[in-house]
Scaffold this active site. Structure first.
Site, PDB file in Angstrom:
ATOM      1  CG  HIS A   8       5.232  23.551 -12.432  1.00 45.17           C
ATOM      2  ND1 HIS A   8       4.131  23.170 -11.701  1.00 45.17           N
ATOM      3  CD2 HIS A   8       5.170  24.904 -12.508  1.00 45.17           C
ATOM      4  CE1 HIS A   8       3.440  24.233 -11.365  1.00 45.17           C
ATOM      5  NE2 HIS A   8       4.045  25.295 -11.835  1.00 45.17           N
TER       6      HIS A   8
HETATM    7  P1  TYD Z   1      -1.446  21.928 -11.121  1.00 43.78           P
HETATM    8  O1  TYD Z   1      -0.559  22.377 -12.239  1.00 43.78           O
HETATM    9  O2  TYD Z   1      -1.290  20.510 -10.682  1.00 43.78           O
HETATM   10  O3  TYD Z   1      -1.295  22.884  -9.874  1.00 43.78           O
HETATM   11  P2  TYD Z   1       0.026  23.210  -8.976  1.00 43.78           P
HETATM   12  O4  TYD Z   1       1.031  23.787  -9.900  1.00 43.78           O
HETATM   13  O5  TYD Z   1      -0.473  24.173  -7.969  1.00 43.78           O
HETATM   14  O6  TYD Z   1       0.490  21.946  -8.351  1.00 43.78           O
HETATM   15  O7  TYD Z   1      -2.959  22.205 -11.555  1.00 43.78           O
HETATM   16  C1  TYD Z   1      -4.036  21.475 -11.045  1.00 43.78           C
HETATM   17  C2  TYD Z   1      -5.123  21.379 -12.127  1.00 43.78           C
HETATM   18  O8  TYD Z   1      -5.653  22.665 -12.407  1.00 43.78           O
HETATM   19  C3  TYD Z   1      -4.590  20.820 -13.421  1.00 43.78           C
HETATM   20  O9  TYD Z   1      -5.607  19.973 -13.966  1.00 43.78           O
HETATM   21  C4  TYD Z   1      -4.436  22.044 -14.315  1.00 43.78           C
HETATM   22  C5  TYD Z   1      -5.516  22.971 -13.782  1.00 43.78           C
HETATM   23  N1  TYD Z   1      -5.202  24.391 -13.911  1.00 43.78           N
HETATM   24  C6  TYD Z   1      -5.965  25.184 -14.748  1.00 43.78           C
HETATM   25  O10 TYD Z   1      -6.894  24.718 -15.422  1.00 43.78           O
HETATM   26  N2  TYD Z   1      -5.692  26.506 -14.825  1.00 43.78           N
HETATM   27  C7  TYD Z   1      -4.689  27.080 -14.111  1.00 43.78           C
HETATM   28  O11 TYD Z   1      -4.483  28.312 -14.213  1.00 43.78           O
HETATM   29  C8  TYD Z   1      -3.896  26.244 -13.255  1.00 43.78           C
HETATM   30  C9  TYD Z   1      -2.761  26.847 -12.452  1.00 43.78           C
HETATM   31  C10 TYD Z   1      -4.195  24.911 -13.180  1.00 43.78           C
END
Ligand code: TYD
Length: 136
Positions: free
Chosen positions: A52
């Site tokens: 992303h």
């Molecule tokens: P995700 O966006 O999939 O992580 P990455 O970018 O590392 O692949 O996030 C995983 C889960 O955690 C998703 O349900 C969103 C949550 N999350 C939060 O609640 N707060 C945060 O600061 C982050 C980065 C993720």
């Protein structure tokens, strides 16, 4: 905000007891107020995270244990890979940068300092939208 990725070197305050690195908000290394901290650990082998870009978020990534690779792609398609494998190295990511985190070692702990609260509206998860430079 212009898309920008900057490698940062932290200077450890080491002595005979070992190493210490201190980071301060609104400094050269962390040029924003730190509003959120999250960390990634116990990563399943072979996992690729991220995929992303963010519209406004600024982040500093530090692999404080083990190693992982951060792949950054700019809106013009330029790609760079950064291997974070030591706690004195960091990556500052600002603006519209498509990022992937991969090749985590078993002991990897990736800490991320972020300028904003978690906000799904700040994410661009559609790669084609990212390549069009569309931040809306
Ligand atoms: P995700 O966006 O999939 O992580 P990455 O970018 O590392 O692949 O996030 C995983 C889960 O955690 C998703 O349900 C969103 C949550 N999350 C939060 O609640 N707060 C945060 O600061 C982050 C980065 C993720």
């Amino acid at each position: 905000m212009d898309a920008r990725v900057t490698e940062i070197q932290f200077v450890p305050k080491g002595d005979e007891r070992g190493q210490l690195i201190a980071l301060e908000a609104l400094s050269e290394q962390v040029p924003f107020e730190v509003t959120r901290v999250y960390y990634i650990f116990d990563t399943t082998p072979g996992t690729v995270r991220g995929n992303h870009a963010h519209k406004n978020l600024k982040q500093v990534l530090i692999c404080v244990s083990g190693a992982c690779t951060i792949v950054c792609e700019m809106p013009d398609g330029t790609k760079m890979e950064y291997r974070l494998d030591w706690p004195n190295r960091g990556l500052l990511i600002e603006g519209l940068v498509w990022r992937q985190m991969k090749d985590f070692s078993k002991d990897a702990v990736l800490i991320v300092l972020a300028s904003e609260h978690y906000d799904e509206a700040d994410y661009i998860r559609d790669y084609n939208q990212f390549r069009k430079g569309c931040a809306k």
